[in-house]
Design a protein around this motif. Structure first.
Motif, PDB file in Angstrom:
ATOM      1  N   GLU A 177       9.536 -81.255  17.016  1.00 61.40           N
ATOM      2  CA  GLU A 177       9.467 -80.918  15.597  1.00 61.40           C
ATOM      3  C   GLU A 177      10.730 -81.307  14.837  1.00 61.40           C
ATOM      4  OE1 GLU A 177       7.282 -79.258  13.209  1.00 61.40           O
ATOM      5  OE2 GLU A 177       5.906 -80.182  14.631  1.00 61.40           O
ATOM      6  N   ASP A 178      11.875 -81.386  15.527  1.00 57.52           N
ATOM      7  CA  ASP A 178      13.116 -81.764  14.850  1.00 57.52           C
ATOM      8  C   ASP A 178      13.310 -83.270  14.789  1.00 57.52           C
ATOM      9  OD1 ASP A 178      13.817 -82.462  17.428  1.00 57.52           O
ATOM     10  OD2 ASP A 178      15.546 -81.115  17.562  1.00 57.52           O
ATOM     11  N   GLY A 179      12.293 -84.031  15.247  1.00 59.66           N
ATOM     12  CA  GLY A 179      12.368 -85.484  15.208  1.00 59.66           C
ATOM     13  C   GLY A 179      12.890 -86.130  16.472  1.00 59.66           C
ATOM     14  N   ALA A 180      13.248 -85.335  17.472  1.00 63.15           N
ATOM     15  CA  ALA A 180      13.728 -85.903  18.730  1.00 63.15           C
ATOM     16  C   ALA A 180      12.605 -86.666  19.430  1.00 63.15           C
ATOM     17  CB  ALA A 180      14.261 -84.807  19.642  1.00 63.15           C
ATOM     18  N   LEU A 181      12.937 -87.837  19.959  1.00 66.88           N
ATOM     19  CA  LEU A 181      12.012 -88.641  20.737  1.00 66.88           C
ATOM     20  C   LEU A 181      12.338 -88.426  22.207  1.00 66.88           C
ATOM     21  CD1 LEU A 181      12.230 -91.938  18.627  1.00 66.88           C
ATOM     22  CD2 LEU A 181      10.679 -89.986  18.322  1.00 66.88           C
ATOM     23  N   LEU A 182      11.350 -88.058  23.012  1.00 60.34           N
ATOM     24  CA  LEU A 182      11.602 -87.549  24.357  1.00 60.34           C
ATOM     25  C   LEU A 182      10.813 -88.313  25.415  1.00 60.34           C
ATOM     26  CD1 LEU A 182      11.268 -83.770  23.397  1.00 60.34           C
ATOM     27  CD2 LEU A 182      13.398 -85.066  23.634  1.00 60.34           C
ATOM     28  N   ASP A 183      11.356 -88.299  26.645  1.00 62.78           N
ATOM     29  CA  ASP A 183      10.670 -88.934  27.762  1.00 62.78           C
ATOM     30  C   ASP A 183      11.007 -88.166  29.041  1.00 62.78           C
ATOM     31  OD1 ASP A 183       9.577 -92.236  27.603  1.00 62.78           O
ATOM     32  OD2 ASP A 183       9.296 -90.956  29.357  1.00 62.78           O
ATOM     33  N   TYR A 184      10.465 -88.653  30.172  1.00 65.88           N
ATOM     34  CA  TYR A 184      10.606 -87.947  31.438  1.00 65.88           C
ATOM     35  C   TYR A 184      11.652 -88.559  32.362  1.00 65.88           C
ATOM     36  CZ  TYR A 184       6.237 -85.712  30.097  1.00 65.88           C
ATOM     37  OH  TYR A 184       5.285 -85.005  29.416  1.00 65.88           O
ATOM     38  N   ASP A 185      11.788 -89.874  32.330  1.00 67.44           N
ATOM     39  CA  ASP A 185      12.612 -90.593  33.302  1.00 67.44           C
ATOM     40  C   ASP A 185      13.895 -91.059  32.615  1.00 67.44           C
ATOM     41  OD1 ASP A 185      13.757 -92.380  35.108  1.00 67.44           O
ATOM     42  OD2 ASP A 185      11.835 -93.253  35.723  1.00 67.44           O
ATOM     43  N   PHE A 186      15.047 -90.540  33.040  1.00 68.47           N
ATOM     44  CA  PHE A 186      16.309 -90.899  32.383  1.00 68.47           C
ATOM     45  C   PHE A 186      16.607 -92.384  32.531  1.00 68.47           C
ATOM     46  CE2 PHE A 186      17.683 -90.147  36.713  1.00 68.47           C
ATOM     47  CZ  PHE A 186      18.692 -91.079  36.911  1.00 68.47           C
ATOM     48  N   ARG A 187      16.086 -93.014  33.589  1.00 70.99           N
ATOM     49  CA  ARG A 187      16.297 -94.458  33.762  1.00 70.99           C
ATOM     50  C   ARG A 187      15.521 -95.242  32.706  1.00 70.99           C
ATOM     51  NH1 ARG A 187      14.109 -95.290  39.605  1.00 70.99           N
ATOM     52  NH2 ARG A 187      12.447 -94.109  38.563  1.00 70.99           N
ATOM     53  N   GLU A 188      14.303 -94.802  32.420  1.00 66.91           N
ATOM     54  CA  GLU A 188      13.510 -95.441  31.362  1.00 66.91           C
ATOM     55  C   GLU A 188      14.142 -95.225  29.996  1.00 66.91           C
ATOM     56  OE1 GLU A 188       9.071 -95.080  29.314  1.00 66.91           O
ATOM     57  OE2 GLU A 188       9.404 -94.276  31.329  1.00 66.91           O
ATOM     58  N   VAL A 189      14.700 -94.032  29.791  1.00 66.69           N
ATOM     59  CA  VAL A 189      15.327 -93.715  28.511  1.00 66.69           C
ATOM     60  C   VAL A 189      16.493 -94.654  28.229  1.00 66.69           C
ATOM     61  CG1 VAL A 189      16.786 -91.978  27.387  1.00 66.69           C
ATOM     62  CG2 VAL A 189      14.564 -91.326  28.348  1.00 66.69           C
ATOM     63  N   LYS A 190      17.297 -94.959  29.233  1.00 64.08           N
ATOM     64  CA  LYS A 190      18.433 -95.862  29.025  1.00 64.08           C
ATOM     65  C   LYS A 190      17.972 -97.241  28.580  1.00 64.08           C
ATOM     66  CE  LYS A 190      21.919 -93.737  31.985  1.00 64.08           C
ATOM     67  NZ  LYS A 190      22.890 -93.961  33.080  1.00 64.08           N
ATOM     68  N   VAL A 191      16.856 -97.715  29.132  1.00 62.34           N
ATOM     69  CA  VAL A 191      16.320 -99.004  28.715  1.00 62.34           C
ATOM     70  C   VAL A 191      15.822 -98.922  27.274  1.00 62.34           C
ATOM     71  CG1 VAL A 191      14.621-100.808  29.190  1.00 62.34           C
ATOM     72  CG2 VAL A 191      15.684 -99.565  31.088  1.00 62.34           C
ATOM     73  N   ALA A 192      15.110 -97.839  26.943  1.00 56.08           N
ATOM     74  CA  ALA A 192      14.600 -97.668  25.580  1.00 56.08           C
ATOM     75  C   ALA A 192      15.739 -97.619  24.568  1.00 56.08           C
ATOM     76  CB  ALA A 192      13.752 -96.399  25.494  1.00 56.08           C
ATOM     77  N   VAL A 217      14.052 -85.461  28.552  1.00 57.55           N
ATOM     78  CA  VAL A 217      15.129 -86.422  28.335  1.00 57.55           C
ATOM     79  C   VAL A 217      15.020 -87.012  26.929  1.00 57.55           C
ATOM     80  CG1 VAL A 217      16.366 -88.405  29.268  1.00 57.55           C
ATOM     81  CG2 VAL A 217      14.976 -86.991  30.794  1.00 57.55           C
ATOM     82  N   ARG A 218      16.139 -86.999  26.220  1.00 55.76           N
ATOM     83  CA  ARG A 218      16.165 -87.454  24.828  1.00 55.76           C
ATOM     84  C   ARG A 218      16.416 -88.961  24.752  1.00 55.76           C
ATOM     85  NH1 ARG A 218      17.778 -84.748  19.847  1.00 55.76           N
ATOM     86  NH2 ARG A 218      18.521 -86.280  18.346  1.00 55.76           N
ATOM     87  N   ILE A 219      15.515 -89.682  24.096  1.00 54.03           N
ATOM     88  CA  ILE A 219      15.703 -91.109  23.826  1.00 54.03           C
ATOM     89  C   ILE A 219      16.571 -91.293  22.592  1.00 54.03           C
ATOM     90  CG2 ILE A 219      14.558 -93.271  23.191  1.00 54.03           C
ATOM     91  CD1 ILE A 219      12.019 -92.160  24.559  1.00 54.03           C
ATOM     92  N   GLY A 220      16.250 -90.566  21.548  1.00 61.47           N
ATOM     93  CA  GLY A 220      16.934 -90.700  20.272  1.00 61.47           C
ATOM     94  C   GLY A 220      16.235 -89.840  19.242  1.00 61.47           C
ATOM     95  N   HIS A 221      16.255 -90.293  17.992  1.00 62.27           N
ATOM     96  CA  HIS A 221      15.686 -89.524  16.886  1.00 62.27           C
ATOM     97  C   HIS A 221      14.796 -90.439  16.065  1.00 62.27           C
ATOM     98  CE1 HIS A 221      15.661 -87.119  13.106  1.00 62.27           C
ATOM     99  NE2 HIS A 221      15.731 -86.107  13.957  1.00 62.27           N
ATOM    100  N   ILE A 222      13.778 -89.859  15.474  1.00 60.68           N
ATOM    101  CA  ILE A 222      12.819 -90.671  14.721  1.00 60.68           C
ATOM    102  C   ILE A 222      13.479 -91.367  13.526  1.00 60.68           C
ATOM    103  CG2 ILE A 222      11.981 -88.881  13.139  1.00 60.68           C
ATOM    104  CD1 ILE A 222       9.115 -89.955  13.845  1.00 60.68           C
ATOM    105  N   SER A 223      14.600 -90.852  13.065  1.00 55.57           N
ATOM    106  CA  SER A 223      15.324 -91.498  11.964  1.00 55.57           C
ATOM    107  C   SER A 223      15.887 -92.858  12.375  1.00 55.57           C
ATOM    108  CB  SER A 223      16.459 -90.601  11.475  1.00 55.57           C
ATOM    109  OG  SER A 223      17.397 -90.356  12.510  1.00 55.57           O
ATOM    110  N   GLN A 224      15.928 -93.155  13.679  1.00 56.10           N
ATOM    111  CA  GLN A 224      16.448 -94.432  14.160  1.00 56.10           C
ATOM    112  C   GLN A 224      15.412 -95.545  14.123  1.00 56.10           C
ATOM    113  OE1 GLN A 224      18.153 -92.187  17.831  1.00 56.10           O
ATOM    114  NE2 GLN A 224      19.277 -94.111  17.759  1.00 56.10           N
TER     115      GLN A 224
END
Length: 253
Positions: A177-192, A217-224
């Motif tokens: 709800e705060d705009g955070a973009l999330l995933d499960y695998d920290f290795r995938e997140v680093k690539v994203a 695991v946080r990828i980033g924010h929707i504002s990006q």
């Protein structure tokens, strides 16, 4: 719990579509919304479903869903999202496509484009596009996840950082709800994260079931991102964030 035939069908619909909504089910079964709410309450009490506003979802916890199941969930919605994203990509463009069943539908919708360079860490995208001579496919190196054909790890991150492309197509496992973009695998997140940092225009593609899920695991924010394409955005807070940060919100439904 002994399920009625209607309750069993409700669970099947939830597995196929990712969620069920009270009003839709009431119309489908020609019963009152109150009857459906009771069915959903019973199924939630039995832990077969989790309640959300206006309906219910299959309980996922913090675990990801198997690849083939994800492909079938909200398949029509994902295809419409894929077509809408592909329409934003001009001929003669370079782009990243990352891991995900929704990002794969974008790749499927790009086959009539000309003179594209597609850089991907998704084996499924590479395999589908490699047969089209008008599309140059460049695939990252790294660790291949057997579960879905995603390529992850530091080698993939280093590979992505060699490029600066026109567009990036990214997917997520959950949107907070705060705009955070999330995933499960920290290795995938680093690539994203590397993909986001090395594209001029970032396109987020996600069906509306991601608003009802969570991931650690946080990828980033929707504002990006520059464009966010979904079938439906039920969150007023996400709409407000998109307006505030000039993110183009496109709803295919």
């Amino acid at each position: 719990m002994l399920l009625s035939s209607r309750q069993s069908e409700i669970i099947s619909i939830a597995r196929e579509q990712g969620r069920v909504l009270v009003e839709d089910l009431a119309l489908r079964f020609s019963v009152s919304p109150q009857t459906i709410r009771k069915d959903l309450n019973d199924l939630c009490d039995a832990r077969a479903l989790n309640r959300i506003h206006g309906g219910a979802v299959i309980p996922r916890g913090n675990e990801n869903v198997e690849y083939e199941e994800r492909r079938s969930m909200a398949a029509l919605e994902k295809q419409a999202i894929g077509r809408a994203a592909a329409a934003l990509i001009p001929d003669n463009a370079s782009l990243f496509i990352n891991i995900g069943t929704t990002t794969e539908t974008v790749g499927d919708a790009l086959v009539d484009h000309k003179s594209l360079m597609v850089i991907t860490n998704n084996i499924n995208v590479a395999n589908r596009l490699r047969v089209y001579p008008q599309i140059e496919v460049v695939i990252a190196g790294g660790v291949v996840r057997g579960s879905d054909g995603g390529i992850v790890g530091e080698a993939a991150v280093d590979f992505i950082r060699q490029f600066k492309v026109d567009f990036a197509i990214i997917g997520v496992s959950a949107i907070d709800e705060d705009g955070a973009l999330l995933d499960y695998d920290f290795r995938e997140v680093k690539v994203a994260q590397a993909i986001i940092a090395n594209a001029r225009h970032v396109i987020l593609v996600s069906d509306s079931s991601k608003f009802d899920r969570t991931a650690p695991v946080r990828i980033g924010h929707i504002s990006q991102v520059d464009s966010f394409i979904t079938d439906r955005c039920p969150s007023e807070s996400i709409r407000a964030i998109c307006r505030e940060h000039n993110v183009e919100l496109m709803e295919t439904a």
